[in-house]
Design an enzyme around this catalytic site. Structure first.
Site, mmCIF file in Angstrom:
data_model
loop_
_atom_site.group_PDB
_atom_site.id
_atom_site.type_symbol
_atom_site.label_atom_id
_atom_site.label_comp_id
_atom_site.label_asym_id
_atom_site.label_seq_id
_atom_site.Cartn_x
_atom_site.Cartn_y
_atom_site.Cartn_z
ATOM 1 N N CYS A 86 0.841 -1.204 0.000
ATOM 2 C CA CYS A 86 0.000 0.000 0.000
ATOM 3 C C CYS A 86 0.880 1.259 0.000
ATOM 4 O O CYS A 86 1.537 1.552 -0.991
ATOM 5 C CB CYS A 86 -0.991 -0.048 1.157
ATOM 6 S SG CYS A 86 -2.325 1.158 1.001
ATOM 7 N N HIS A 187 -3.537 -5.302 0.585
ATOM 8 C CA HIS A 187 -3.012 -5.636 1.912
ATOM 9 C C HIS A 187 -2.957 -7.155 2.100
ATOM 10 O O HIS A 187 -3.820 -7.733 2.777
ATOM 11 C CB HIS A 187 -3.869 -4.989 3.003
ATOM 12 C CG HIS A 187 -3.605 -3.522 3.161
ATOM 13 N ND1 HIS A 187 -2.610 -3.030 3.979
ATOM 14 C CD2 HIS A 187 -4.168 -2.452 2.558
ATOM 15 C CE1 HIS A 187 -2.595 -1.709 3.902
ATOM 16 N NE2 HIS A 187 -3.526 -1.327 3.042
ATOM 17 N N GLU A 189 -1.238 -8.820 4.035
ATOM 18 C CA GLU A 189 -1.088 -9.228 5.449
ATOM 19 C C GLU A 189 -2.430 -9.565 6.097
ATOM 20 O O GLU A 189 -2.467 -10.284 7.093
ATOM 21 C CB GLU A 189 -0.334 -8.142 6.238
ATOM 22 C CG GLU A 189 -1.144 -6.918 6.623
ATOM 23 C CD GLU A 189 -1.255 -5.897 5.489
ATOM 24 O OE1 GLU A 189 -0.899 -6.217 4.336
ATOM 25 O OE2 GLU A 189 -1.718 -4.760 5.773
#
Ligand code: MN
Length: 217
Positions: A86, A187, A189
Protein backbone atom coordinates in the site's frame (compact mmCIF):
# COMPACT_ATOMS: atom_id res chain seq x y z
CA UNK A 1 0.46 -7.20 14.19
CA UNK A 2 -0.92 -8.44 10.88
CA UNK A 3 2.45 -7.67 9.22
CA UNK A 4 4.35 -9.33 12.07
CA UNK A 5 2.22 -12.44 11.85
CA UNK A 6 2.56 -12.59 8.06
CA UNK A 7 6.36 -12.45 8.36
CA UNK A 8 6.35 -15.14 11.06
CA UNK A 9 4.02 -17.30 8.97
CA UNK A 10 6.58 -17.09 6.16
CA UNK A 11 9.28 -18.45 8.48
CA UNK A 12 11.16 -15.17 8.82
CA UNK A 13 11.97 -13.08 11.89
CA UNK A 14 10.19 -9.72 12.16
CA UNK A 15 11.94 -6.58 13.39
CA UNK A 16 10.06 -3.30 13.71
CA UNK A 17 12.12 -0.23 12.84
CA UNK A 18 11.10 2.80 14.91
CA UNK A 19 10.94 6.16 13.16
CA UNK A 20 14.20 8.00 13.84
CA UNK A 21 15.65 11.17 12.36
CA UNK A 22 19.37 10.36 12.35
CA UNK A 23 20.51 8.81 9.02
CA UNK A 24 23.34 6.96 10.75
CA UNK A 25 20.69 5.02 12.70
CA UNK A 26 18.90 4.18 9.44
CA UNK A 27 22.16 2.79 8.05
CA UNK A 28 22.78 0.70 11.15
CA UNK A 29 19.22 -0.64 11.03
CA UNK A 30 19.70 -1.61 7.39
CA UNK A 31 22.93 -3.42 8.30
CA UNK A 32 20.95 -5.56 10.74
CA UNK A 33 18.24 -6.85 8.39
CA UNK A 34 18.16 -9.11 5.32
CA UNK A 35 15.02 -7.72 3.70
CA UNK A 36 12.69 -4.79 4.01
CA UNK A 37 8.91 -4.71 4.30
CA UNK A 38 7.48 -1.23 3.83
CA UNK A 39 4.09 -1.27 5.50
CA UNK A 40 0.86 0.57 4.83
CA UNK A 41 0.11 3.91 6.41
CA UNK A 42 -0.87 7.47 5.68
CA UNK A 43 -0.22 9.55 2.60
CA UNK A 44 3.35 10.44 1.65
CA UNK A 45 3.70 14.21 1.22
CA UNK A 46 3.41 15.14 -2.46
CA UNK A 47 6.56 17.24 -2.22
CA UNK A 48 8.49 13.96 -2.48
CA UNK A 49 7.24 13.56 -6.04
CA UNK A 50 7.42 17.17 -7.07
CA UNK A 51 3.84 18.27 -6.44
CA UNK A 52 1.97 20.57 -4.11
CA UNK A 53 -0.30 18.84 -1.63
CA UNK A 54 -3.89 18.89 -2.87
CA UNK A 55 -6.80 19.31 -0.45
CA UNK A 56 -7.48 15.56 -0.40
CA UNK A 57 -3.99 14.61 0.75
CA UNK A 58 -4.25 13.10 4.22
CA UNK A 59 -2.25 13.77 7.37
CA UNK A 60 1.49 13.59 6.70
CA UNK A 61 4.21 12.18 8.96
CA UNK A 62 7.33 14.02 7.74
CA UNK A 63 9.89 12.03 9.72
CA UNK A 64 8.36 8.76 8.61
CA UNK A 65 8.40 9.90 4.97
CA UNK A 66 12.06 10.88 5.22
CA UNK A 67 13.18 7.64 6.84
CA UNK A 68 11.12 5.27 4.72
CA UNK A 69 12.06 6.92 1.42
CA UNK A 70 15.70 6.58 2.45
CA UNK A 71 15.13 2.88 3.23
CA UNK A 72 13.30 2.36 -0.06
CA UNK A 73 16.05 4.05 -2.07
CA UNK A 74 18.65 1.96 -0.27
CA UNK A 75 16.78 -1.27 -1.00
CA UNK A 76 16.42 -0.38 -4.68
CA UNK A 77 20.02 0.75 -5.11
CA UNK A 78 21.71 -2.06 -3.16
CA UNK A 79 19.32 -4.81 -4.25
CA UNK A 80 18.01 -5.59 -0.79
CA UNK A 81 14.83 -7.67 -1.13
CA UNK A 82 11.87 -5.37 -0.56
CA UNK A 83 8.12 -5.82 -0.40
CA UNK A 84 6.09 -2.62 -0.36
CA UNK A 85 2.50 -2.78 0.80
CA UNK A 86 0.00 0.00 0.00
CA UNK A 87 1.84 3.15 1.18
CA UNK A 88 5.00 1.01 0.95
CA UNK A 89 4.38 0.30 -2.74
CA UNK A 90 3.83 4.01 -3.32
CA UNK A 91 7.12 4.79 -1.55
CA UNK A 92 8.97 2.40 -3.84
CA UNK A 93 7.63 4.31 -6.82
CA UNK A 94 8.51 7.66 -5.24
CA UNK A 95 12.01 6.40 -4.36
CA UNK A 96 12.48 5.54 -8.05
CA UNK A 97 11.32 8.99 -9.17
CA UNK A 98 7.70 8.04 -9.85
CA UNK A 99 4.50 9.85 -8.94
CA UNK A 100 1.14 9.21 -7.28
CA UNK A 101 -2.47 10.10 -7.80
CA UNK A 102 -3.12 12.15 -4.70
CA UNK A 103 -6.76 11.10 -4.66
CA UNK A 104 -8.36 8.50 -6.90
CA UNK A 105 -11.94 9.17 -5.80
CA UNK A 106 -12.71 11.04 -9.01
CA UNK A 107 -11.03 8.59 -11.39
CA UNK A 108 -11.82 5.21 -9.83
CA UNK A 109 -14.54 2.98 -11.25
CA UNK A 110 -13.91 0.16 -8.79
CA UNK A 111 -14.38 0.27 -5.02
CA UNK A 112 -10.80 0.85 -3.83
CA UNK A 113 -11.97 2.11 -0.44
CA UNK A 114 -13.80 -1.06 0.35
CA UNK A 115 -16.90 -1.16 2.48
CA UNK A 116 -16.27 -4.65 3.76
CA UNK A 117 -14.04 -6.34 6.36
CA UNK A 118 -10.36 -5.89 5.57
CA UNK A 119 -9.78 -9.61 5.14
CA UNK A 120 -12.38 -9.69 2.37
CA UNK A 121 -11.10 -9.49 -1.23
CA UNK A 122 -13.32 -6.91 -2.91
CA UNK A 123 -11.89 -6.45 -6.41
CA UNK A 124 -9.97 -8.21 -9.12
CA UNK A 125 -6.42 -7.46 -10.21
CA UNK A 126 -5.16 -8.27 -13.70
CA UNK A 127 -1.56 -9.49 -13.67
CA UNK A 128 1.07 -9.03 -16.37
CA UNK A 129 2.08 -12.46 -17.71
CA UNK A 130 5.74 -13.25 -17.06
CA UNK A 131 6.02 -10.79 -14.19
CA UNK A 132 7.33 -11.75 -10.77
CA UNK A 133 3.80 -11.47 -9.41
CA UNK A 134 2.58 -13.82 -12.13
CA UNK A 135 5.37 -16.31 -11.49
CA UNK A 136 4.66 -16.29 -7.75
CA UNK A 137 0.89 -16.69 -7.96
CA UNK A 138 0.55 -18.45 -11.29
CA UNK A 139 -2.56 -16.33 -11.84
CA UNK A 140 -3.52 -13.88 -14.56
CA UNK A 141 -6.12 -12.44 -12.23
CA UNK A 142 -7.21 -12.84 -8.67
CA UNK A 143 -9.11 -10.91 -6.03
CA UNK A 144 -7.58 -8.60 -3.46
CA UNK A 145 -8.73 -6.34 -0.65
CA UNK A 146 -8.52 -2.60 -1.23
CA UNK A 147 -8.05 0.13 1.39
CA UNK A 148 -6.57 3.08 -0.46
CA UNK A 149 -7.51 6.52 -1.76
CA UNK A 150 -4.18 7.15 -3.47
CA UNK A 151 -2.40 5.09 -6.11
CA UNK A 152 0.78 5.00 -8.13
CA UNK A 153 0.55 7.10 -11.29
CA UNK A 154 4.03 6.43 -12.70
CA UNK A 155 6.30 3.71 -11.32
CA UNK A 156 9.61 5.56 -11.66
CA UNK A 157 12.93 4.62 -13.23
CA UNK A 158 13.32 0.87 -13.67
CA UNK A 159 9.79 0.26 -12.41
CA UNK A 160 7.13 -1.70 -14.27
CA UNK A 161 3.41 -1.90 -13.70
CA UNK A 162 2.56 -5.58 -13.30
CA UNK A 163 -1.04 -5.50 -12.08
CA UNK A 164 -3.97 -3.16 -12.54
CA UNK A 165 -7.59 -3.09 -11.44
CA UNK A 166 -10.38 -3.11 -14.00
CA UNK A 167 -10.47 0.70 -13.97
CA UNK A 168 -6.76 0.91 -14.77
CA UNK A 169 -5.66 1.89 -11.25
CA UNK A 170 -2.15 0.52 -10.69
CA UNK A 171 -2.16 -2.33 -8.19
CA UNK A 172 1.41 -3.69 -8.44
CA UNK A 173 4.86 -2.48 -9.48
CA UNK A 174 8.12 -4.37 -9.84
CA UNK A 175 11.72 -3.55 -10.62
CA UNK A 176 12.87 -6.28 -13.01
CA UNK A 177 16.57 -5.42 -12.74
CA UNK A 178 16.33 -5.99 -9.00
CA UNK A 179 16.28 -9.56 -7.62
CA UNK A 180 13.16 -8.92 -5.54
CA UNK A 181 11.48 -5.52 -5.43
CA UNK A 182 7.70 -5.72 -5.48
CA UNK A 183 5.03 -3.28 -4.42
CA UNK A 184 1.36 -4.18 -4.07
CA UNK A 185 -1.44 -1.70 -3.52
CA UNK A 186 -3.55 -4.18 -1.57
CA UNK A 187 -3.01 -5.64 1.91
CA UNK A 188 -1.82 -9.26 1.70
CA UNK A 189 -1.09 -9.23 5.45
CA UNK A 190 -4.85 -9.38 6.08
CA UNK A 191 -5.40 -12.19 3.55
CA UNK A 192 -2.41 -14.49 3.95
CA UNK A 193 -3.80 -16.85 6.56
CA UNK A 194 -6.30 -18.21 4.08
CA UNK A 195 -5.19 -16.95 0.67
CA UNK A 196 -2.23 -18.49 -1.11
CA UNK A 197 -1.89 -15.53 -3.51
CA UNK A 198 -1.18 -13.38 -0.47
CA UNK A 199 0.93 -15.83 1.57
CA UNK A 200 3.27 -16.47 -1.35
CA UNK A 201 4.39 -12.81 -1.35
CA UNK A 202 5.80 -13.05 2.17
CA UNK A 203 7.28 -16.49 1.46
CA UNK A 204 9.03 -15.10 -1.61
CA UNK A 205 10.40 -12.15 0.36
CA UNK A 206 11.82 -14.55 2.92
CA UNK A 207 13.33 -16.72 0.19
CA UNK A 208 14.87 -13.71 -1.54
CA UNK A 209 16.35 -12.64 1.80
CA UNK A 210 18.09 -15.96 2.27
CA UNK A 211 19.45 -16.13 -1.31
CA UNK A 212 20.52 -12.57 -2.07
CA UNK A 213 21.49 -13.09 -5.71
CA UNK A 214 18.75 -15.41 -6.94
CA UNK A 215 15.36 -14.04 -8.00
CA UNK A 216 12.49 -16.16 -6.69
CA UNK A 217 9.49 -17.46 -8.52
MN1 MN B 1 -7.47 -1.30 -5.11
Amino acid sequence: MAYVQAVIQAGAVPFLLPICTDPSLWRQMLAGIDALLLSGGGDPDAVWYGQEAEPAQGYVQPARDRMEIYLARHALRYKMPVLGICRGAQLLAIAAGGTLWQDIKKVQRVQHDQRAPRMYAIHQVYVEPGSLLYRLTGKKRFRVNSLHHQAIRTPGAGGQVTAVAKDGIIEAVEFPRHPFALGVQWHPEWLCRHDRNAAVLFAALRQAASSPTAPTG
